[in-house]
Design a protein around this motif. Structure first.
Motif, PDB file in Angstrom:
ATOM      1  N   PRO A  63      10.069   1.889  11.853  1.00 51.68           N
ATOM      2  CA  PRO A  63      10.150   1.166  10.583  1.00 51.68           C
ATOM      3  C   PRO A  63       8.760   0.840  10.053  1.00 51.68           C
ATOM      4  N   PRO A  64       8.520   1.023   8.752  1.00 51.56           N
ATOM      5  CA  PRO A  64       7.206   0.699   8.182  1.00 51.56           C
ATOM      6  C   PRO A  64       7.019  -0.806   8.064  1.00 51.56           C
ATOM      7  N   LEU A  65       5.780  -1.180   7.772  1.00 49.78           N
ATOM      8  CA  LEU A  65       5.448  -2.592   7.557  1.00 49.78           C
ATOM      9  C   LEU A  65       5.511  -2.874   6.061  1.00 49.78           C
ATOM     10  N   PRO A  66       6.487  -3.635   5.602  1.00 46.45           N
ATOM     11  CA  PRO A  66       6.603  -3.870   4.157  1.00 46.45           C
ATOM     12  C   PRO A  66       5.579  -4.872   3.647  1.00 46.45           C
ATOM     13  N   PHE A  67       5.162  -4.693   2.390  1.00 51.10           N
ATOM     14  CA  PHE A  67       4.322  -5.678   1.720  1.00 51.10           C
ATOM     15  C   PHE A  67       5.151  -6.894   1.292  1.00 51.10           C
ATOM     16  N   GLY A  68       6.459  -6.695   1.157  1.00 46.52           N
ATOM     17  CA  GLY A  68       7.303  -7.767   0.652  1.00 46.52           C
ATOM     18  C   GLY A  68       7.336  -7.829  -0.852  1.00 46.52           C
ATOM     19  N   VAL A  69       6.776  -6.792  -1.507  1.00 43.22           N
ATOM     20  CA  VAL A  69       6.782  -6.693  -2.967  1.00 43.22           C
ATOM     21  C   VAL A  69       7.644  -5.488  -3.323  1.00 43.22           C
ATOM     22  N   GLU A  70       8.722  -5.718  -4.043  1.00 39.21           N
ATOM     23  CA  GLU A  70       9.763  -4.711  -4.210  1.00 39.21           C
ATOM     24  C   GLU A  70       9.250  -3.403  -4.793  1.00 39.21           C
ATOM     25  N   PHE A  71       8.522  -3.461  -5.900  1.00 38.11           N
ATOM     26  CA  PHE A  71       8.104  -2.218  -6.552  1.00 38.11           C
ATOM     27  C   PHE A  71       7.099  -1.456  -5.695  1.00 38.11           C
ATOM     28  N   LEU A  72       6.254  -2.176  -4.951  1.00 39.72           N
ATOM     29  CA  LEU A  72       5.267  -1.508  -4.111  1.00 39.72           C
ATOM     30  C   LEU A  72       5.919  -0.882  -2.886  1.00 39.72           C
ATOM     31  N   ASP A  73       6.813  -1.615  -2.230  1.00 39.90           N
ATOM     32  CA  ASP A  73       7.501  -1.062  -1.074  1.00 39.90           C
ATOM     33  C   ASP A  73       8.365   0.130  -1.471  1.00 39.90           C
ATOM     34  N   GLY A  74       8.905   0.089  -2.692  1.00 40.63           N
ATOM     35  CA  GLY A  74       9.671   1.234  -3.174  1.00 40.63           C
ATOM     36  C   GLY A  74       8.803   2.462  -3.356  1.00 40.63           C
ATOM     37  N   ALA A  75       7.595   2.263  -3.888  1.00 42.00           N
ATOM     38  CA  ALA A  75       6.676   3.388  -4.084  1.00 42.00           C
ATOM     39  C   ALA A  75       6.188   3.948  -2.759  1.00 42.00           C
ATOM     40  N   LEU A  76       6.114   3.093  -1.725  1.00 44.36           N
ATOM     41  CA  LEU A  76       5.620   3.514  -0.413  1.00 44.36           C
ATOM     42  C   LEU A  76       6.748   3.873   0.545  1.00 44.36           C
ATOM     43  N   GLU A  77       7.975   3.979   0.013  1.00 44.39           N
ATOM     44  CA  GLU A  77       9.137   4.316   0.836  1.00 44.39           C
ATOM     45  C   GLU A  77       9.320   3.323   1.977  1.00 44.39           C
ATOM     46  N   GLY A  78       9.141   2.059   1.671  1.00 41.38           N
ATOM     47  CA  GLY A  78       9.404   1.002   2.643  1.00 41.38           C
ATOM     48  C   GLY A  78       8.197   0.185   3.032  1.00 41.38           C
ATOM     49  N   GLY A  79       6.989   0.736   2.914  1.00 39.50           N
ATOM     50  CA  GLY A  79       5.795  -0.004   3.289  1.00 39.50           C
ATOM     51  C   GLY A  79       4.765   0.875   3.957  1.00 39.50           C
ATOM     52  N   LEU A  80       3.875   0.250   4.713  1.00 40.32           N
ATOM     53  CA  LEU A  80       2.795   0.967   5.379  1.00 40.32           C
ATOM     54  C   LEU A  80       3.310   1.643   6.648  1.00 40.32           C
ATOM     55  N   PRO A  81       2.946   2.902   6.884  1.00 43.83           N
ATOM     56  CA  PRO A  81       3.368   3.563   8.130  1.00 43.83           C
ATOM     57  C   PRO A  81       2.668   2.953   9.334  1.00 43.83           C
ATOM     58  N   LEU A  82       3.397   2.784  10.415  1.00 42.94           N
ATOM     59  CA  LEU A  82       2.853   2.171  11.622  1.00 42.94           C
ATOM     60  C   LEU A  82       2.576   3.193  12.719  1.00 42.94           C
ATOM     61  N   ASP A  83       2.555   4.469  12.353  1.00 38.38           N
ATOM     62  CA  ASP A  83       2.195   5.514  13.314  1.00 38.38           C
ATOM     63  C   ASP A  83       1.263   6.529  12.653  1.00 38.38           C
ATOM     64  N   ALA A  84       0.378   6.025  11.796  1.00 42.83           N
ATOM     65  CA  ALA A  84      -0.492   6.912  11.029  1.00 42.83           C
ATOM     66  C   ALA A  84      -1.738   6.147  10.603  1.00 42.83           C
ATOM     67  N   ILE A  85      -2.599   6.827   9.850  1.00 40.43           N
ATOM     68  CA  ILE A  85      -3.816   6.211   9.317  1.00 40.43           C
ATOM     69  C   ILE A  85      -3.549   5.724   7.904  1.00 40.43           C
ATOM     70  N   THR A  86      -3.931   4.491   7.631  1.00 38.85           N
ATOM     71  CA  THR A  86      -3.938   3.955   6.270  1.00 38.85           C
ATOM     72  C   THR A  86      -5.372   3.597   5.925  1.00 38.85           C
ATOM     73  N   GLU A  87      -5.851   4.120   4.806  1.00 38.14           N
ATOM     74  CA  GLU A  87      -7.246   3.895   4.408  1.00 38.14           C
ATOM     75  C   GLU A  87      -7.331   2.882   3.279  1.00 38.14           C
ATOM     76  N   PHE A  88      -8.209   1.891   3.454  1.00 34.35           N
ATOM     77  CA  PHE A  88      -8.525   0.908   2.422  1.00 34.35           C
ATOM     78  C   PHE A  88      -9.963   1.191   1.980  1.00 34.35           C
ATOM     79  N   ARG A  89     -10.131   1.651   0.759  1.00 32.15           N
ATOM     80  CA  ARG A  89     -11.440   2.125   0.306  1.00 32.15           C
ATOM     81  C   ARG A  89     -12.011   1.216  -0.770  1.00 32.15           C
ATOM     82  N   SER A  90     -13.280   0.849  -0.610  1.00 30.51           N
ATOM     83  CA  SER A  90     -14.022   0.170  -1.670  1.00 30.51           C
ATOM     84  C   SER A  90     -15.098   1.124  -2.174  1.00 30.51           C
TER      85      SER A  90
END
Length: 314
Positions: A50-77
């Motif tokens: 199960p992914p880690l949800p942001f708890g924000v409906e439109f964002l979790d919908g766009a991410l198919e449930g939330g952040l993947p917990l078996d992969a790389i997620t990049e936060f870029r500045s």
């Protein structure tokens, strides 16, 4: 006979070690997968995490449930002065993950692998600030490798060990020794260990990688703190707010939005623009605030504010 048995055990252990380093299933694991497949049971790869949800409906919908917990997620500045926003979002996500695992009775630590050059620009994690931001400092480990090669090795071993709830890997810019090949190795290990790796890229450009998700993070103005009667406390600092742009995901449409992080509840809330305007002449002291624009010339560095989640590097 005993010597032959010992030699076979060493050979099997060596084969499994080589398989893990190359990102392939170990022979014993592969045999178990084939047995499960023959018996009609779900294999490890088929069991969805199960992914880690942001708890924000439109964002979790766009991410198919939330952040993947078996992969790389990049936060870029994109800029050095925005590094705190990328680090802050990674910490907020880690805090949500800590809360989720604590509720499930799992108390694994979190590992932050710092970048030597990035530390000079953005500072080191600071325990009192981490606690105020929603993280548990007792389950927060910080590593400071001197070289990128050492940091990469540590990240690979940490992910593969599955001993941490998540690994935050800090990288400055787009170094030549951290490209698609290295990213692929980390991605394979994260998938095999079923552990997330959060890549915090300071002052970096978009580049090809094996990250399943990439978010461009920018700071946004915090609102004034709200009092119990609904009024705003003048001169106060509200919760941190991030401007996020979804750069890479399964959703092809780029999304840009504002999210507020509530460290006490460890929850995200959507923010409607532009309800963040302060009275004229009042300046935010929040470290993640947007830099003030000047009508007379380019931005000039302002005095440093209060310490939050990072301490100043000497």
């Amino acid at each position: 006979m005993a010597q032959h048995a010992l030699a076979r055990e060493r050979l099997f252990a060596l084969r499994e070690t080589i398989a893990r380093l190359e990102g392939r299933p170990a022979p014993a694991l592969a045999a178990a997968e084939r047995e499960a497949l023959a018996e009609g049971r779900k294999t490890r790869q088929e069991r969805t995490l199960p992914p880690l949800p942001f708890g924000v409906e439109f964002l979790d919908g766009a991410l198919e449930g939330g952040l993947p917990l078996d992969a790389i997620t990049e936060f870029r500045s994109a800029l050095s002065r925005e590094a705190g926003a990328a680090s802050g979002l990674a910490m907020a996500v880690a805090a949500r993950l800590q809360k989720q695992e604590a509720d499930a009775g799992r108390l694994l630590p979190l590992l932050w692998i710092g970048d030597a050059v990035g530390t000079l620009e953005a500072g080191r994690p600071y325990a009192p600030g981490l606690r105020d931001f929603g993280l548990n400092p007792d389950r927060f480990l910080h590593a400071a490798p001197r070289k990128l090669d050492e940091a990469l090795w540590l990240a690979e071993m940490a992910v593969e060990s599955a001993a941490f709830s998540a690994i935050i890997f800090e990288v400055r810019g787009n170094p030549a020794h951290f490209g698609l090949t290295e990213s692929r190795r980390l991605s394979l290990r994260a998938h095999a260990a079923r552990r997330p790796l959060f890549l915090v890229r300071q002052a970096g450009a978009e580049e090809a990688s094996s990250a399943a998700l990439r978010l461009h993070v920018e700071p946004a103005l915090s609102a004034l703190r709200q009092l119990p009667d609904g009024s705003k406390l003048s001169g106060s600092i509200g919760n941190p707010i991030f401007r996020l742009t979804l750069e890479k995901s399964r959703n092809p449409a780029p999304l840009s939005f504002l999210l507020e992080w509530n460290p006490h509840e460890r929850e995200f809330f959507p923010v409607a623009e532009p309800n963040l305007v302060r009275p004229p002449g009042e300046q935010s002291a929040h470290s993640g605030a947007q830099l003030p624009a000047s009508a007379n010339g380019p931005y000039r560095p302002q005095a440093m504010g209060a310490l939050l989640a990072f301490e100043r590097a000497s």
